[in-house]
Design a protein around this motif. Structure first.
Motif, short mmCIF file in Angstrom:
data_model
loop_
_atom_site.label_atom_id
_atom_site.label_comp_id
_atom_site.label_asym_id
_atom_site.label_seq_id
_atom_site.Cartn_x
_atom_site.Cartn_y
_atom_site.Cartn_z
N TYR A 1 -36.98 24.98 -15.90
CA TYR A 1 -35.80 24.98 -15.22
C TYR A 1 -35.00 23.75 -14.84
O TYR A 1 -34.29 23.81 -14.06
CB TYR A 1 -35.85 26.10 -13.99
CG TYR A 1 -36.45 27.28 -14.73
CD1 TYR A 1 -35.62 28.15 -14.88
CD2 TYR A 1 -37.84 27.70 -14.56
CE1 TYR A 1 -35.87 29.41 -15.45
CE2 TYR A 1 -38.27 28.88 -14.92
CZ TYR A 1 -37.51 29.69 -15.35
OH TYR A 1 -37.64 31.06 -15.98
N GLY A 2 -35.31 22.75 -15.27
CA GLY A 2 -34.64 21.44 -15.30
C GLY A 2 -35.10 20.64 -14.22
O GLY A 2 -35.62 21.31 -12.97
N THR A 3 -34.92 19.33 -14.12
CA THR A 3 -35.39 18.34 -12.98
C THR A 3 -34.29 18.28 -12.11
O THR A 3 -34.41 17.48 -11.05
CB THR A 3 -35.76 16.98 -13.71
OG1 THR A 3 -34.55 16.32 -14.45
CG2 THR A 3 -36.82 17.18 -14.89
N GLY A 4 -33.09 18.63 -12.58
CA GLY A 4 -31.85 18.24 -11.74
C GLY A 4 -31.22 16.95 -12.30
O GLY A 4 -31.96 16.12 -13.12
N HIS A 5 -30.05 16.62 -11.93
CA HIS A 5 -29.22 15.56 -12.40
C HIS A 5 -30.07 14.17 -12.16
O HIS A 5 -30.47 14.10 -10.81
CB HIS A 5 -28.05 15.35 -11.82
CG HIS A 5 -27.02 14.18 -12.46
ND1 HIS A 5 -26.68 14.20 -13.62
CD2 HIS A 5 -26.46 13.43 -11.81
CE1 HIS A 5 -25.84 13.12 -13.80
NE2 HIS A 5 -25.94 12.60 -12.67
N LEU B 1 -31.19 19.67 -21.81
CA LEU B 1 -32.41 20.44 -21.92
C LEU B 1 -33.11 20.01 -20.79
O LEU B 1 -33.87 20.77 -20.27
CB LEU B 1 -33.00 20.12 -23.20
CG LEU B 1 -34.32 20.68 -23.48
CD1 LEU B 1 -34.30 22.20 -23.66
CD2 LEU B 1 -34.97 20.00 -24.63
N THR B 2 -33.33 18.58 -20.53
CA THR B 2 -34.41 18.27 -19.73
C THR B 2 -33.99 18.57 -18.16
O THR B 2 -34.70 18.77 -17.33
CB THR B 2 -34.62 16.80 -19.75
OG1 THR B 2 -34.91 16.59 -21.15
CG2 THR B 2 -35.70 16.09 -18.89
N GLU B 3 -32.69 18.13 -18.04
CA GLU B 3 -32.33 18.07 -16.52
C GLU B 3 -31.54 19.32 -16.05
O GLU B 3 -31.63 19.54 -14.94
CB GLU B 3 -31.13 16.92 -16.29
CG GLU B 3 -31.87 15.69 -16.44
CD GLU B 3 -30.85 14.38 -16.20
OE1 GLU B 3 -29.83 14.36 -15.79
OE2 GLU B 3 -31.30 13.16 -16.81
#
Length: 451
Positions: free
Chosen positions: A301-305, A344-346
């Motif tokens: 669900y993402g790491t955030g910015h 995708l990652t963040e």
């Protein structure tokens, strides 16, 4: 206080007064002008108070736009893919604040995308005619011309850093942004008044020189790809002129570009040539892509910015990390170098779904708008060519640098939404408006200035 600072205040105040008294679009021009001039970063801006110039311009423009009557001939501003992406991504970014790894950075980008939603609304609301879109492109070109002039004045001390404004203050992003200005300037050479053609022609040498001085391989490839798209969407009768201009421009580029520029561009092939040794920059990008995939699996669900930078020291080897400026002997974090992998990652699964949906909308939207202008509407067709080229520049350059929050991309998707909306009455049997249609409540000038 310097004369430049005084002139800026007078021009800024004049545009905001014109937005309130004459047409709200002047406030939009003030906003774009502050993006390029950005007093906080200029020597003459030290004498000015920090009034949050862009925010002030946007607020005044929003208030001025409230008096405009609703245009029943256009789809609502939320009825397109650009709005779905911006509103959906903004909502998701605010939700991610609950678990973002770098909370301060993530809160900043949450506010930034909230600003983009407001900016999208203002642009969609005010750019309601071929003339209004043309004038916006002109302001964009003049801004890029100003950046090109700053590049010309910059000391020769390696790659350009810190010359541009917010979000374009390093070499790669500056080269990308100037590339979008070059295509906007090209379309202003046709079907415009003589003074606009002259301004566009004068801007091109400064813009192109700025692109060369950034020494950006990503910008070079992106502009080359966008050139093919620009040629494809241009009116058929003008394509031979673009080819001639392209050949002349390439010949001039070969003649004036320094040898080190071509040496750097030549290293593009290193990543695909198995017999050549990839440079450290290319190797790092390849390693980072693999690391970001592992990050996504760990944080679906993402790491955030800026989550990539936060986790990079855990997922990359020491030699693949950036050098710390404060401690040359140590290492620093490694940020994302690919827009798609950033989403995708963040931003995780919701982020990549929204981003993929936006890309699909762009593809369908450009094709639909091209079909609607296939019968000789050269003005909108040229504007579509510049818009499509702008989007391709950002997307292609985003394969090598993270442009997830690039403002010029928001301009591009909004212009595409505007062009689609402008053609709705045309497909119903009417014609594309060169000027806003009169209404009982407001004169034609209220939606945008006449040429």
């Amino acid at each position: 206080m310097s004369i430049t600072a005084v002139l800026f205040i007078l021009a800024f105040a004049g545009l905001l007064l014109a937005a309130l008294a004459r047409a709200p679009i002047y406030g939009l021009y003030a906003y774009v002008a502050t993006f390029y001039l950005h007093p906080v970063d200029r020597w003459w801006g030290r004498d000015l108070p920090d009034l949050r110039w862009a925010l002030l311009a946007a607020a005044v423009t929003f208030l001025a736009a409230l008096r405009l009557p609703k245009d029943e001939q256009r789809p609502g501003f939320l009825q397109n893919g650009a709005a779905v992406f911006l509103v959906g991504m903004t909502a998701w970014l605010w939700i991610q604040n609950l678990w973002a790894l770098s909370s301060e950075d993530h809160q900043v980008v949450s506010f930034l995308f909230t600003k983009y939603v407001v900016l999208y609304y203002l642009m969609y609301r005010l750019l309601d005619s071929e003339t209004a879109v043309r004038n916006f492109l002109l302001v964009h070109v003049m801004g890029c011309m100003y950046l090109g002039w700053l590049v010309l004045q910059a000391p020769d001390s390696g790659r350009l850093e810190g010359v541009g404004g917010p979000g374009i203050d390093e070499a790669n992003s500056l080269g990308m942004h100037l590339g979008t200005g070059a295509f906007a300037a090209a379309v202003l050479l046709f079907r415009t008044p003589a003074w606009i053609r002259a301004g566009a022609l004068l801007s091109l040498p400064l813009i192109l020189n700025g692109i060369i001085q950034t020494d950006s391989r990503g910008a070079f490839l992106a502009i080359a790809c966008a050139g093919l798209v620009f040629l494809y969407f241009s009116p058929g009768r003008l394509r031979r002129y673009w080819i001639l201009l392209g050949v002349a421009g390439l010949a001039l580029l070969i003649r004036v570009a320094p040898a080190n520029y071509w040496e750097r561009i030549g290293t593009i092939l290193d990543a695909t040539d198995e017999s050549a040794e990839m440079d450290q920059s290319t190797r790092t990008r390849v390693a980072l892509l693999a690391a970001q995939w592992r990050m996504f699996l760990a944080y679906p669900y993402g790491t955030g910015h800026r989550g990539t930078a936060y986790l990079s020291t855990r997922y990359l080897k020491a030699e693949e990390l950036a050098r710390s400026r404060s401690n040359p002997e140590g290492v620093g974090a490694r940020s994302s170098h690919n827009t798609l992998m950033t989403a995708l990652t963040e931003q995780g699964i919701p982020g990549i779904v929204l981003y993929a949906g936006l890309l699909l909308w762009i593809l369908r939207g450009t094709r639909a708008t091209a079909r609607a202008t296939a019968d000789g509407a050269e003005g909108p067709r040229l504007q579509l060519a510049a818009t499509a080229a702008t989007l391709v520049v950002v997307l292609a350059a985003g394969m090598f640098t993270d442009y997830f929050k690039a403002e010029v991309f928001v301009w591009g998707i909004t212009l595409l939404a505007v062009l689609q909306a402008m053609l709705v009455p045309r497909t119903a049997g009417a014609t594309v408006r060169s000027h806003p249609a009169p209404t009982a409540a407001v004169t034609p000038r209220a939606a945008g200035p006449r040429p």
